[in-house]
Design a protein around this motif. Structure first.
Motif, PDB file in Angstrom:
ATOM      1  N   LYS A 190       0.825  -1.212   0.000  1.00  0.00           N
ATOM      2  CA  LYS A 190       0.000   0.000   0.000  1.00  0.00           C
ATOM      3  C   LYS A 190       0.859   1.261   0.000  1.00  0.00           C
ATOM      4  O   LYS A 190       0.573   2.225  -0.724  1.00  0.00           O
ATOM      5  N   LYS A 191       1.919   1.223   0.820  1.00  0.00           N
ATOM      6  CA  LYS A 191       2.798   2.390   0.915  1.00  0.00           C
ATOM      7  C   LYS A 191       3.485   2.658  -0.413  1.00  0.00           C
ATOM      8  O   LYS A 191       3.572   3.792  -0.871  1.00  0.00           O
ATOM      9  N   ARG A 192       3.966   1.586  -1.033  1.00  0.00           N
ATOM     10  CA  ARG A 192       4.672   1.739  -2.312  1.00  0.00           C
ATOM     11  C   ARG A 192       3.706   2.187  -3.420  1.00  0.00           C
ATOM     12  O   ARG A 192       4.034   3.006  -4.269  1.00  0.00           O
ATOM     13  N   ALA A 193       2.466   1.638  -3.411  1.00  0.00           N
ATOM     14  CA  ALA A 193       1.475   2.019  -4.421  1.00  0.00           C
ATOM     15  C   ALA A 193       1.161   3.506  -4.323  1.00  0.00           C
ATOM     16  O   ALA A 193       1.013   4.185  -5.346  1.00  0.00           O
ATOM     17  N   LYS A 194       1.068   4.005  -3.108  1.00  0.00           N
ATOM     18  CA  LYS A 194       0.789   5.428  -2.912  1.00  0.00           C
ATOM     19  C   LYS A 194       1.934   6.272  -3.466  1.00  0.00           C
ATOM     20  O   LYS A 194       1.721   7.332  -4.050  1.00  0.00           O
ATOM     21  N   LYS A 195       3.150   5.757  -3.324  1.00  0.00           N
ATOM     22  CA  LYS A 195       4.325   6.495  -3.763  1.00  0.00           C
ATOM     23  C   LYS A 195       4.421   6.565  -5.285  1.00  0.00           C
ATOM     24  O   LYS A 195       4.790   7.596  -5.854  1.00  0.00           O
ATOM     25  N   ILE A 196       4.085   5.459  -5.972  1.00  0.00           N
ATOM     26  CA  ILE A 196       4.272   5.417  -7.431  1.00  0.00           C
ATOM     27  C   ILE A 196       3.033   5.830  -8.212  1.00  0.00           C
ATOM     28  O   ILE A 196       3.083   5.948  -9.427  1.00  0.00           O
ATOM     29  N   CYS A 197       1.900   6.021  -7.505  1.00  0.00           N
ATOM     30  CA  CYS A 197       0.645   6.343  -8.189  1.00  0.00           C
ATOM     31  C   CYS A 197       0.783   7.647  -8.974  1.00  0.00           C
ATOM     32  O   CYS A 197       1.195   8.676  -8.432  1.00  0.00           O
ATOM     33  N   LEU A 198       0.486   7.581 -10.264  1.00  0.00           N
ATOM     34  CA  LEU A 198       0.602   8.736 -11.139  1.00  0.00           C
ATOM     35  C   LEU A 198      -0.617   9.643 -11.006  1.00  0.00           C
ATOM     36  O   LEU A 198      -1.707   9.171 -10.675  1.00  0.00           O
ATOM     37  N   PRO A 199      -0.448  10.924 -11.281  1.00  0.00           N
ATOM     38  CA  PRO A 199      -1.612  11.830 -11.260  1.00  0.00           C
ATOM     39  C   PRO A 199      -2.683  11.343 -12.222  1.00  0.00           C
ATOM     40  O   PRO A 199      -2.403  11.032 -13.375  1.00  0.00           O
ATOM     41  N   GLY A 200      -3.914  11.255 -11.749  1.00  0.00           N
ATOM     42  CA  GLY A 200      -5.007  10.779 -12.584  1.00  0.00           C
ATOM     43  C   GLY A 200      -5.151   9.269 -12.607  1.00  0.00           C
ATOM     44  O   GLY A 200      -6.118   8.740 -13.151  1.00  0.00           O
ATOM     45  N   GLN A 201      -4.198   8.558 -12.019  1.00  0.00           N
ATOM     46  CA  GLN A 201      -4.256   7.093 -11.995  1.00  0.00           C
ATOM     47  C   GLN A 201      -5.004   6.637 -10.741  1.00  0.00           C
ATOM     48  O   GLN A 201      -4.841   7.208  -9.664  1.00  0.00           O
ATOM     49  N   LYS A 202      -5.801   5.585 -10.896  1.00  0.00           N
ATOM     50  CA  LYS A 202      -6.521   5.045  -9.748  1.00  0.00           C
ATOM     51  C   LYS A 202      -5.553   4.345  -8.809  1.00  0.00           C
ATOM     52  O   LYS A 202      -4.614   3.682  -9.247  1.00  0.00           O
ATOM     53  N   HIS A 203      -5.821   4.488  -7.504  1.00  0.00           N
ATOM     54  CA  HIS A 203      -4.957   3.841  -6.509  1.00  0.00           C
ATOM     55  C   HIS A 203      -4.969   2.320  -6.685  1.00  0.00           C
ATOM     56  O   HIS A 203      -3.947   1.659  -6.495  1.00  0.00           O
ATOM     57  N   ALA A 204      -6.117   1.783  -7.106  1.00  0.00           N
ATOM     58  CA  ALA A 204      -6.225   0.335  -7.314  1.00  0.00           C
ATOM     59  C   ALA A 204      -5.267  -0.142  -8.404  1.00  0.00           C
ATOM     60  O   ALA A 204      -4.707  -1.244  -8.318  1.00  0.00           O
ATOM     61  N   GLU A 205      -5.080   0.676  -9.436  1.00  0.00           N
ATOM     62  CA  GLU A 205      -4.164   0.306 -10.508  1.00  0.00           C
ATOM     63  C   GLU A 205      -2.729   0.259  -9.996  1.00  0.00           C
ATOM     64  O   GLU A 205      -1.955  -0.634 -10.346  1.00  0.00           O
ATOM     65  N   ALA A 206      -2.369   1.237  -9.161  1.00  0.00           N
ATOM     66  CA  ALA A 206      -1.026   1.252  -8.586  1.00  0.00           C
ATOM     67  C   ALA A 206      -0.810   0.036  -7.680  1.00  0.00           C
ATOM     68  O   ALA A 206       0.272  -0.556  -7.647  1.00  0.00           O
ATOM     69  N   LEU A 207      -1.852  -0.362  -6.948  1.00  0.00           N
ATOM     70  CA  LEU A 207      -1.751  -1.560  -6.101  1.00  0.00           C
ATOM     71  C   LEU A 207      -1.483  -2.800  -6.946  1.00  0.00           C
ATOM     72  O   LEU A 207      -0.666  -3.654  -6.587  1.00  0.00           O
ATOM     73  N   ASP A 208      -2.163  -2.898  -8.084  1.00  0.00           N
ATOM     74  CA  ASP A 208      -1.955  -4.042  -8.983  1.00  0.00           C
ATOM     75  C   ASP A 208      -0.544  -4.044  -9.549  1.00  0.00           C
ATOM     76  O   ASP A 208       0.074  -5.102  -9.712  1.00  0.00           O
ATOM     77  N   ILE A 209      -0.010  -2.864  -9.872  1.00  0.00           N
ATOM     78  CA  ILE A 209       1.348  -2.771 -10.414  1.00  0.00           C
ATOM     79  C   ILE A 209       2.356  -3.330  -9.416  1.00  0.00           C
ATOM     80  O   ILE A 209       3.220  -4.146  -9.749  1.00  0.00           O
ATOM     81  N   VAL A 210       2.227  -2.906  -8.155  1.00  0.00           N
ATOM     82  CA  VAL A 210       3.161  -3.380  -7.126  1.00  0.00           C
ATOM     83  C   VAL A 210       2.999  -4.880  -6.912  1.00  0.00           C
ATOM     84  O   VAL A 210       3.985  -5.609  -6.776  1.00  0.00           O
ATOM     85  N   ALA A 211       1.762  -5.356  -6.901  1.00  0.00           N
ATOM     86  CA  ALA A 211       1.517  -6.787  -6.705  1.00  0.00           C
ATOM     87  C   ALA A 211       2.172  -7.606  -7.812  1.00  0.00           C
ATOM     88  O   ALA A 211       2.764  -8.660  -7.558  1.00  0.00           O
ATOM     89  N   ARG A 212       2.072  -7.127  -9.060  1.00  0.00           N
ATOM     90  CA  ARG A 212       2.693  -7.859 -10.171  1.00  0.00           C
ATOM     91  C   ARG A 212       4.212  -7.830 -10.079  1.00  0.00           C
ATOM     92  O   ARG A 212       4.898  -8.777 -10.472  1.00  0.00           O
ATOM     93  N   GLU A 213       4.750  -6.725  -9.573  1.00  0.00           N
ATOM     94  CA  GLU A 213       6.200  -6.659  -9.371  1.00  0.00           C
ATOM     95  C   GLU A 213       6.653  -7.746  -8.392  1.00  0.00           C
ATOM     96  O   GLU A 213       7.774  -8.256  -8.478  1.00  0.00           O
ATOM     97  N   LEU A 214       5.766  -8.112  -7.470  1.00  0.00           N
ATOM     98  CA  LEU A 214       6.084  -9.134  -6.476  1.00  0.00           C
ATOM     99  C   LEU A 214       5.836 -10.550  -6.982  1.00  0.00           C
ATOM    100  O   LEU A 214       6.157 -11.515  -6.300  1.00  0.00           O
TER     101      LEU A 214
END
Length: 446
Positions: free
Chosen positions: A25-49
């Protein structure tokens, strides 16, 4: 805004990923782009893992399961993409250099080799300047175009990393394209090879008309007839992200299924600035010479882009330069316009005469080059009557026999030797005339 050369030093080009839900969650908040949904950023981090998405990561970690073994020690590797641009439409004219940093689970060289990069969609115009840096060789025509090209290059790296596919590079691999020649409404296609099995997949990216029912049915029937398989992943694509419609075609249903699952819902690693979305790269001056961490660590000076340095060639002068392309040279003393017309008349006759294609290709190449030399040698005010028809537009006659063609090439050679001083451009021309002569002489007597 800082320039590319002032990017902060890094002790390492890798970054450790989180190991807990809270960390995700912390990392998703950090990488979330302007206009991007937080859920999308969460998925990005999860796939990185190593998970399919954030929901799967929640389920697995909540049950006490540890991270997938491959992700336990996984790090993020910095990859730098840079592009130069000159905009002639602005007043005053403007120019700059853009650098985009993206993070991938593996080093650049394990995703695409120097050789492969030149064949990959969106990477054709780049070179590997350092193990962690891809540099665009030529200039973009505006800052916005440079941003677009860098983002597309980043999307291609992400595509290869996620799917394990590599661009087809050999003639044998590219034979698959012959099978797909008449695939209905095929457009913007690129051919990829699975690095594990050697099986191929074609990425076909036509526009929206392929969604019309009649075309869907026509394409499906063709696929069935050829014993192939097709999927349409919910993914932005590479050619024109979110505008063209990506389709995957392969003789392997299993490979197609695996790749499709990996691409479904994949959040882009980078986005083109628009509206509220700001450019997340670094903008600098045109003469910036970005040095990536790996280049600095190597202690080896970086190479200049072709067409951006000055050189010397004895007896020759530079007559054309363009960033990203080799400098063009001609003999420093001009050939008389009368001699140009004599050479042009011979070459025009030779180009319509029956001969092996390789010989014709050499003659055609030098007909064009000599015209370029002539235009460089004589300014508008010095050009005589018939100047513009010297190499093209005359009334040539066929040289029907080998003997006629050899004699014509001999006459061209004599004019070149007498009219131009000795230099490398002249040597290159004479060498190709000799090759063309040898090819023509080697064919069956007529």
């Amino acid at each position: 805004m800082s320039t590319p050369s002032s990017l902060p030093e890094r002790v390492s080009v890798t970054k450790t990923l989180p190991k807990t839900i809270q960390g995700i969650k912390k990392r998703a908040k950090k990488i979330c782009l302007p206009g991007q949904k937080h859920a999308e950023a969460l998925d990005i981090v999860a796939r990185e893992l190593g998970y399919r998405d954030y929901y799967q990561a929640q389920q697995k970690l909540a049950s006490g399961e540890t991270l997938p073994e491959r992700a336990e020690h996984q790090s993020r590797h910095s990859v730098f993409l840079s592009a130069y641009w000159r905009d002639m439409d602005t007043k005053p004219r403007s120019a700059g250099c853009e650098t985009l940093e993206v993070f991938l689970p593996r080093p650049l060289n394990t995703i695409v080799s120097k050789h492969q990069a030149t064949y990959a969609r969106n990477l054709e115009g780049f070179r590997q300047e350092a193990p962690d840096h891809l540099e665009m060789i030529s200039n973009a025509n505006s800052q916005a175009r440079a941003w677009e090209l860098l983002v597309r290059a980043a999307l291609t790296l992400q595509f290869m990393e996620v799917t394990g596919l590599r661009p087809a590079t050999s003639q044998k691999q590219r034979q698959a394209l012959e099978l797909l020649t008449d695939f209905p409404s095929k457009d913007h296609d690129s051919l990829w090879i699975d690095s594990a099995s050697g099986m191929w997949i074609m990425l076909d990216e036509p526009y929206g008309h392929v969604n019309e029912l009649s075309m869907v049915e026509k394409r499906a029937a063709w696929i069935t007839e050829k014993s192939l398989h097709l999927t349409k992943p919910a993914w932005a694509g590479l050619y024109y992200p979110d505008n063209a419609i990506p389709h995957l075609i392969s003789p392997s249903a299993d490979l197609l299924s695996t790749v499709t699952v990996n691409l479904e819902g994949l959040s882009p690693i980078a986005v083109v600035p628009s509206g509220e979305q700001e450019w997340l790269g670094v903008s600098g001056p045109y003469n910036a010479r970005f040095m990536s961490p790996a280049r600095k660590a190597s202690g080896v000076a970086r190479r200049a882009r072709p067409g951006t340095t000055y050189g010397f060639s004895k007896g020759a002068v530079e007559y054309h330069r363009k960033a990203g392309y080799p400098l063009l040279w001609r003999p420093e003393t001009p050939l008389s316009q009368a001699d140009h017309k004599r050479v042009g008349a011979e070459l025009q006759c030779l180009m319509i005469s029956p001969m092996p294609f390789k010989a014709y290709y050499k003659i055609r190449k030098w007909c064009s080059t000599l015209e370029d030399w002539m235009f460089s040698e004589y300014r508008d005010s010095d050009r005589e009557a018939g100047f513009y028809e010297t190499y093209y537009g005359g009334e040539p006659s066929v040289y029907p026999t080998v003997s006629d063609q050899i004699s014509a090439l001999k006459r061209v050679r004599e004019i070149v030797i007498d009219g131009y001083i000795e230099c490398k451009p002249r040597r290159d021309l004479l060498k190709d005339l000799e090759i063309a002569t040898a090819i023509i002489e080697g064919q069956a007597p007529t």
